[in-house]
Design a protein around this motif. Structure first.
Motif, PDB file in Angstrom:
ATOM      1  N   ASP A 196       0.821  -1.213   0.000  1.00 21.36           N
ATOM      2  CA  ASP A 196       0.000   0.000   0.000  1.00 21.36           C
ATOM      3  C   ASP A 196       0.859   1.269   0.000  1.00 21.36           C
ATOM      4  N   LYS A 197       2.160   1.077  -0.235  1.00 17.37           N
ATOM      5  CA  LYS A 197       3.154   2.166  -0.331  1.00 17.37           C
ATOM      6  C   LYS A 197       3.409   2.854   1.007  1.00 17.37           C
ATOM      7  N   THR A 198       3.216   2.116   2.106  1.00 13.74           N
ATOM      8  CA  THR A 198       3.558   2.642   3.425  1.00 13.74           C
ATOM      9  C   THR A 198       4.874   2.023   3.886  1.00 13.74           C
ATOM     10  N   LEU A 199       5.553   2.742   4.740  1.00 15.53           N
ATOM     11  CA  LEU A 199       6.851   2.319   5.238  1.00 15.53           C
ATOM     12  C   LEU A 199       6.694   1.309   6.362  1.00 15.53           C
ATOM     13  N   PHE A 200       7.364   0.172   6.218  1.00 13.34           N
ATOM     14  CA  PHE A 200       7.381  -0.813   7.295  1.00 13.34           C
ATOM     15  C   PHE A 200       8.680  -0.725   8.094  1.00 13.34           C
ATOM     16  N   PHE A 201       9.798  -0.569   7.398  1.00 12.05           N
ATOM     17  CA  PHE A 201      11.100  -0.535   8.059  1.00 12.05           C
ATOM     18  C   PHE A 201      11.997   0.458   7.340  1.00 12.05           C
ATOM     19  N   ALA A 202      12.806   1.184   8.120  1.00  8.86           N
ATOM     20  CA  ALA A 202      13.800   2.095   7.555  1.00  8.86           C
ATOM     21  C   ALA A 202      15.102   1.960   8.321  1.00  8.86           C
TER      22      ALA A 202
END
Length: 187
Positions: A133-139
């Motif tokens: 869904d184009k959301t960030l899970f990990f950075a």
């Protein structure tokens, strides 16, 4: 000024050229599980050579988890082609011409070249796991070329989060709290 991306929120648009001669846009890239975006410093970086080289060798392990990977730098097309050839990369998509403006939007640290082999400006390493869904899970964002997430740890982490419906972490914005003590007291 750089941006701090928040886990669980939409990531900025990302558009780069890739070595197959096409433009690659995150918003147009369909994927069912997750996308791993690896920002590397460029051809000049021997630690990037080792990391992206290992990633290239493990691409099938990521593919088994339905994780698509792209490695991106601010290098020119010519340097990206040299990277692929000199580093003997076989499978990984290589993106190039990543703009300084986009580097900042993604929260990457940007360095000035300090040695003749370095570009005048380039991003330091960053690795981002993006949900469908184009959301960030990990950075993972570094201000120097060393101490990147070990790929075997990343693979085992992805296996765990996908099989255990593991939630996105790091989503608390401290600006929403008047005082740090309030958060501590309420937990």
């Amino acid at each position: 000024m750089t941006n701090k991306l928040m886990p669980g929120e939409k990531v900025p648009e990302l558009k780069v050229n890739i070595l197959n001669g096409e433009d690659w846009k995150l918003s147009e890239d369909a994927f069912t599980n997750m996308k791993l975006i690896v920002f590397y410093r460029g051809l000049h970086c021997p630690l990037c050579k080792a990391y992206v080289g290992e990633l290239d060798k493990k691409i099938n392990e990521f593919a088994q988890l339905d994780i698509d990977i792209v490695a991106i730098s601010g290098d020119s097309e010519e340097k990206a082609k040299l990277t692929k050839a000199k580093w003997n990369l076989q499978e990984i998509k290589i993106g190039y011409n990543h703009s300084v403006e986009s580097m900042a939007k993604w929260g990457l640290y940007i360095s000035e070249g300090a040695f003749p082999s370095e570009p005048s400006l380039f991003n330091e390493p960053g690795i981002f796991l993006i949900k469908s869904d184009k959301t960030l899970f990990f950075a993972g964002v570094n201000n120097a070329p060393f101490a990147r997430p070990p790929l075997d740890d990343l693979i085992s982490g992805i296996k765990y989060i996908t099989t255990n419906d593991y939630p996105v972490r790091g989503t608390v914005e401290m600006s929403k709290y008047n005082m740090v003590e309030e958060l501590i007291t309420n937990t």
